[in-house]
Design an enzyme around this catalytic site. Sequence first.
Site, PDB file in Angstrom:
ATOM      1  N   GLN A   9      50.927  33.614  18.684  1.00 25.71           N
ATOM      2  CA  GLN A   9      51.193  35.054  18.774  1.00 25.71           C
ATOM      3  C   GLN A   9      50.568  35.742  17.552  1.00 25.71           C
ATOM      4  O   GLN A   9      49.576  35.230  17.019  1.00 25.71           O
ATOM      5  CB  GLN A   9      52.707  35.307  18.866  1.00 25.71           C
ATOM      6  CG  GLN A   9      53.325  34.850  20.193  1.00 25.71           C
ATOM      7  CD  GLN A   9      52.927  35.743  21.368  1.00 25.71           C
ATOM      8  OE1 GLN A   9      52.265  36.790  21.206  1.00 25.71           O
ATOM      9  NE2 GLN A   9      53.273  35.299  22.593  1.00 25.71           N
ATOM     10  N   ASP A  56      55.186  28.473  32.854  1.00 27.72           N
ATOM     11  CA  ASP A  56      55.388  29.189  31.593  1.00 27.72           C
ATOM     12  C   ASP A  56      56.823  28.939  31.143  1.00 27.72           C
ATOM     13  O   ASP A  56      57.583  28.227  31.810  1.00 27.72           O
ATOM     14  CB  ASP A  56      55.051  30.670  31.756  1.00 27.72           C
ATOM     15  CG  ASP A  56      55.952  31.353  32.772  1.00 27.72           C
ATOM     16  OD1 ASP A  56      56.925  30.725  33.244  1.00 27.72           O
ATOM     17  OD2 ASP A  56      55.679  32.513  33.101  1.00 27.72           O
ATOM     18  N   SER A  57      57.196  29.512  30.019  1.00 26.44           N
ATOM     19  CA  SER A  57      58.499  29.168  29.436  1.00 26.44           C
ATOM     20  C   SER A  57      59.587  30.153  29.821  1.00 26.44           C
ATOM     21  O   SER A  57      60.758  29.923  29.528  1.00 26.44           O
ATOM     22  CB  SER A  57      58.367  29.176  27.919  1.00 26.44           C
ATOM     23  OG  SER A  57      58.089  30.499  27.484  1.00 26.44           O
ATOM     24  N   GLY A  58      59.207  31.255  30.441  1.00 26.31           N
ATOM     25  CA  GLY A  58      60.191  32.291  30.724  1.00 26.31           C
ATOM     26  C   GLY A  58      60.261  33.341  29.628  1.00 26.31           C
ATOM     27  O   GLY A  58      60.843  34.405  29.816  1.00 26.31           O
ATOM     28  N   GLY A  59      59.668  33.049  28.479  1.00 28.73           N
ATOM     29  CA  GLY A  59      59.732  33.990  27.355  1.00 28.73           C
ATOM     30  C   GLY A  59      59.205  35.362  27.746  1.00 28.73           C
ATOM     31  O   GLY A  59      59.902  36.373  27.610  1.00 28.73           O
ATOM     32  N   PHE A  60      57.996  35.391  28.285  1.00 28.64           N
ATOM     33  CA  PHE A  60      57.375  36.667  28.616  1.00 28.64           C
ATOM     34  C   PHE A  60      58.236  37.472  29.594  1.00 28.64           C
ATOM     35  O   PHE A  60      58.428  38.683  29.422  1.00 28.64           O
ATOM     36  CB  PHE A  60      55.981  36.423  29.210  1.00 28.64           C
ATOM     37  CG  PHE A  60      55.251  37.685  29.546  1.00 28.64           C
ATOM     38  CD1 PHE A  60      54.641  38.446  28.549  1.00 28.64           C
ATOM     39  CD2 PHE A  60      55.176  38.138  30.855  1.00 28.64           C
ATOM     40  CE1 PHE A  60      53.975  39.622  28.859  1.00 28.64           C
ATOM     41  CE2 PHE A  60      54.508  39.320  31.177  1.00 28.64           C
ATOM     42  CZ  PHE A  60      53.905  40.060  30.168  1.00 28.64           C
ATOM     43  N   GLY A  97      50.376  37.110  24.042  1.00 28.60           N
ATOM     44  CA  GLY A  97      50.494  38.445  23.463  1.00 28.60           C
ATOM     45  C   GLY A  97      49.236  39.278  23.571  1.00 28.60           C
ATOM     46  O   GLY A  97      49.121  40.312  22.916  1.00 28.60           O
ATOM     47  N   HIS A 156      40.805  35.532  49.753  1.00 25.11           N
ATOM     48  CA  HIS A 156      39.493  35.977  49.287  1.00 25.11           C
ATOM     49  C   HIS A 156      39.470  36.183  47.769  1.00 25.11           C
ATOM     50  O   HIS A 156      38.565  35.700  47.077  1.00 25.11           O
ATOM     51  CB  HIS A 156      39.066  37.268  49.981  1.00 25.11           C
ATOM     52  CG  HIS A 156      37.847  37.855  49.355  1.00 25.11           C
ATOM     53  ND1 HIS A 156      36.584  37.369  49.618  1.00 25.11           N
ATOM     54  CD2 HIS A 156      37.688  38.808  48.404  1.00 25.11           C
ATOM     55  CE1 HIS A 156      35.709  38.021  48.877  1.00 25.11           C
ATOM     56  NE2 HIS A 156      36.350  38.893  48.131  1.00 25.11           N
ATOM     57  N   CYS A 167      34.333  32.275  51.614  1.00 22.90           N
ATOM     58  CA  CYS A 167      35.744  31.915  51.799  1.00 22.90           C
ATOM     59  C   CYS A 167      36.148  32.018  53.274  1.00 22.90           C
ATOM     60  O   CYS A 167      35.418  32.573  54.091  1.00 22.90           O
ATOM     61  CB  CYS A 167      36.652  32.792  50.931  1.00 22.90           C
ATOM     62  SG  CYS A 167      37.031  34.413  51.633  1.00 22.90           S
ATOM     63  N   CYS A 206      30.126  35.930  49.956  1.00 21.71           N
ATOM     64  CA  CYS A 206      31.271  35.027  49.813  1.00 21.71           C
ATOM     65  C   CYS A 206      31.349  34.046  50.989  1.00 21.71           C
ATOM     66  O   CYS A 206      30.999  34.375  52.116  1.00 21.71           O
ATOM     67  CB  CYS A 206      32.553  35.849  49.734  1.00 21.71           C
ATOM     68  SG  CYS A 206      34.038  34.851  49.581  1.00 21.71           S
ATOM     69  N   CYS A 234      36.060  35.605  54.642  1.00 20.86           N
ATOM     70  CA  CYS A 234      34.714  36.174  54.824  1.00 20.86           C
ATOM     71  C   CYS A 234      33.929  35.452  55.913  1.00 20.86           C
ATOM     72  O   CYS A 234      33.058  36.050  56.545  1.00 20.86           O
ATOM     73  CB  CYS A 234      33.960  36.158  53.498  1.00 20.86           C
ATOM     74  SG  CYS A 234      34.616  37.392  52.341  1.00 20.86           S
ATOM     75  N   ASP A 248      45.265  32.510  33.610  1.00 20.12           N
ATOM     76  CA  ASP A 248      46.100  32.758  34.798  1.00 20.12           C
ATOM     77  C   ASP A 248      46.355  34.245  34.884  1.00 20.12           C
ATOM     78  O   ASP A 248      46.342  34.953  33.870  1.00 20.12           O
ATOM     79  CB  ASP A 248      47.454  32.060  34.683  1.00 20.12           C
ATOM     80  CG  ASP A 248      48.424  32.878  33.852  1.00 20.12           C
ATOM     81  OD1 ASP A 248      48.279  32.891  32.609  1.00 20.12           O
ATOM     82  OD2 ASP A 248      49.298  33.556  34.433  1.00 20.12           O
ATOM     83  N   ASP A 300      58.607  31.539  23.684  1.00 21.35           N
ATOM     84  CA  ASP A 300      58.088  32.427  22.645  1.00 21.35           C
ATOM     85  C   ASP A 300      58.567  33.853  22.844  1.00 21.35           C
ATOM     86  O   ASP A 300      59.129  34.189  23.879  1.00 21.35           O
ATOM     87  CB  ASP A 300      56.548  32.424  22.674  1.00 21.35           C
ATOM     88  CG  ASP A 300      56.004  32.993  23.974  1.00 21.35           C
ATOM     89  OD1 ASP A 300      56.702  32.882  25.009  1.00 21.35           O
ATOM     90  OD2 ASP A 300      54.899  33.538  23.975  1.00 21.35           O
TER      91      ASP A 300
END
Lengths: 378, 378
Positions: A191, A94-98, A218, A337, A308, A306, A311, A268, A148
Amino acid sequence: MSAIRYELIKTCAQTGARLGRVHTPHGAIDTPTFMPVGTLASVKGVSPEELKALGAQIVLSNTYHLFLRPGHELVREAGGLHKFMNWDRPILTDSGGFQVFSLSEMRKIREEGVEFRSHLNGDKLFLSPEIATNVQNALGSDIIMAFDECPPYPAEYDYVKQSTERTSRWAERCLKAHERPDEQGLFAIVQGGMFKDLRQMSARDLTSLDFPGYAVGGLSVGEPKHLMYEMLEETVPLLPSGKPRYLMGVGSPDALVEGSMRGIDMFDCVLPTRIARNGTAMTSQGRLVVKNAKYANDFGPLDPECSCYACRNYSRAYIRHLIRADEMFGLRLTSIHNLHFLVHLMEQVREAIREDRLRDFRDEFFEKYGMADNESGF
Amino acid sequence: MSAIRYELIKTCAQTGARLGRVHTPHGAIDTPTFMPVGTLASVKGVSPEELKALGAQIVLSNTYHLFLRPGHELVREAGGLHKFMNWDRPILTDSGGFQVFSLSEMRKIREEGVEFRSHLNGDKLFLSPEIATNVQNALGSDIIMAFDECPPYPAEYDYVKQSTERTSRWAERCLKAHERPDEQGLFAIVQGGMFKDLRQMSARDLTSLDFPGYAVGGLSVGEPKHLMYEMLEETVPLLPSGKPRYLMGVGSPDALVEGSMRGIDMFDCVLPTRIARNGTAMTSQGRLVVKNAKYANDFGPLDPECSCYACRNYSRAYIRHLIRADEMFGLRLTSIHNLHFLVHLMEQVREAIREDRLRDFRDEFFEKYGMADNESGF
């Protein structure tokens, strides 16, 4: 030649969902997909080999955190993020904005960029579209994000309008500052808060520039889910069909299915690993708080459906014991898991798209998983 | 038929070291060996698969801790410790004696046993030779230990004499209480503090009973190392050559070599995993505190001579970053590395015995590793 290419395989006849592949310099990703988050160049407690074994095709890492420590120049010197963290598949940063807006202190937003203080030690720092892009150029991730501003929810129309316009101007500056367009694909972030006309404006402004992918930002910031879905329905149709579409910060099972139905390709969220460290497992029957006393003598797996690593080999009783005793290995098992659960859910979503039955899949999944979770944020 | 059988392969011509194999119901162990400690049914941060990959043939787990939580009845119900923790190789459990004396509060020692309060919640508890043995019968470990008292250092002669005599009486009671002699081998523990005659008395008393193996306890409790080695030289020759000999709680690289030279077959210690969690690596050049600033831009492995998972794939710079950022994966990497270092050291010790050159190996190892560590407790 763009570093990122989207291949549309088919569209679901029951929904707007797309089956596709995103081609990157480190290989292809089957979409729709869920991306595990490795904030500090490590998916907490999980090794790259374990990520591959559970089916992860791409991981996300956070520019803000890596900018603070160990610093992007160190990562560059290490040969880039892939080599530094021993992950040879695609990475998105990501850009770091958030994070600048959600984590840092005393931030001052100007047209030039954002001045803020590190949440770690109070250091005065500055990020701008140019710096955030060049930091990501140093990290060497396959997909990088435009810097952003993510407005809070709720927010006034006038503030969101001003902010959204600035985000578009910043996106254009990121595009110009981008030093490695042949090796890293820069995605723009739509946005516009919860205002349909601002979402439309943002999508129009950003698609007038030729980004290799588009994110919807956003959302999942505290609004009711139906509002998030409305915003998606307003935004996604305006995005070019030949580019990937990424819904940022969304990872609850129901929202992954609903987002896919509305044409989203990538998701994500820290949710699966965060709740795992709190002893909560996502299962085919809904949430399971394995720390609860009722699982003390339960020798079955976290999820009987499951396959995994956790499990296949460990019981609820064992995992509960480890988590209660603060044993690291317990958190590793619940993290593996939960990531497997979401990655596997997306495999099922892709299969349902292939068979033109994603709406049916959604109904069946929700009935089993429990609609109670649908509005809970889980 | 005893559950445990010792096979002597050869004795080193340069030293008293023995190359051998300990056969257990869950397979054989090449000796001399180092046993990683999984106190609460998990070697902190390391999976069973990782333990196997680094060469561990046996793990130790702590009866006192498992007695407190999750409780031995739960482990029995789970099908035993092997199944509970997903480890199909041999397991040794201690008796809880050492922890009762070092960890618990308000203990009262009587001939019958020890009353104490849990270090976790203050619960009033009681352990006796019979209970400690039956708890280990429930756990199902391959090697179980007699319930003993480990006198502190320094301690008065009269106290140690009384305590050592009681430990022998307790060992006999353990032998009688043992419910699964065909499936689990019960080892007696030689005590006697730092007094040669008491060590001799203890060895004589215990070897008059037919235990399938013997431990030397009450060493590495704060005494200088030369005193520990003297006590070993006094004790080991009195132990039967057809049974395995286990030096409890010793895990510094120099003491593993010195102990092997004096005829010890088995060792355990929390040292490698404990210092790993503090960011310290054992390397062929001695200790390395990877958290130190000088490793920030060091892109080499923890130990250039090491072939473990951590050294094959990750740099000092990356591991330092993870540990500074409190990322679990960093502790996992240093733990894997340190365990590999000791397990690999014991492979080298066995090879040196095979070639009748353990004394030469000791000299070369110490020169390279640094004699400074020899008395440091590392």
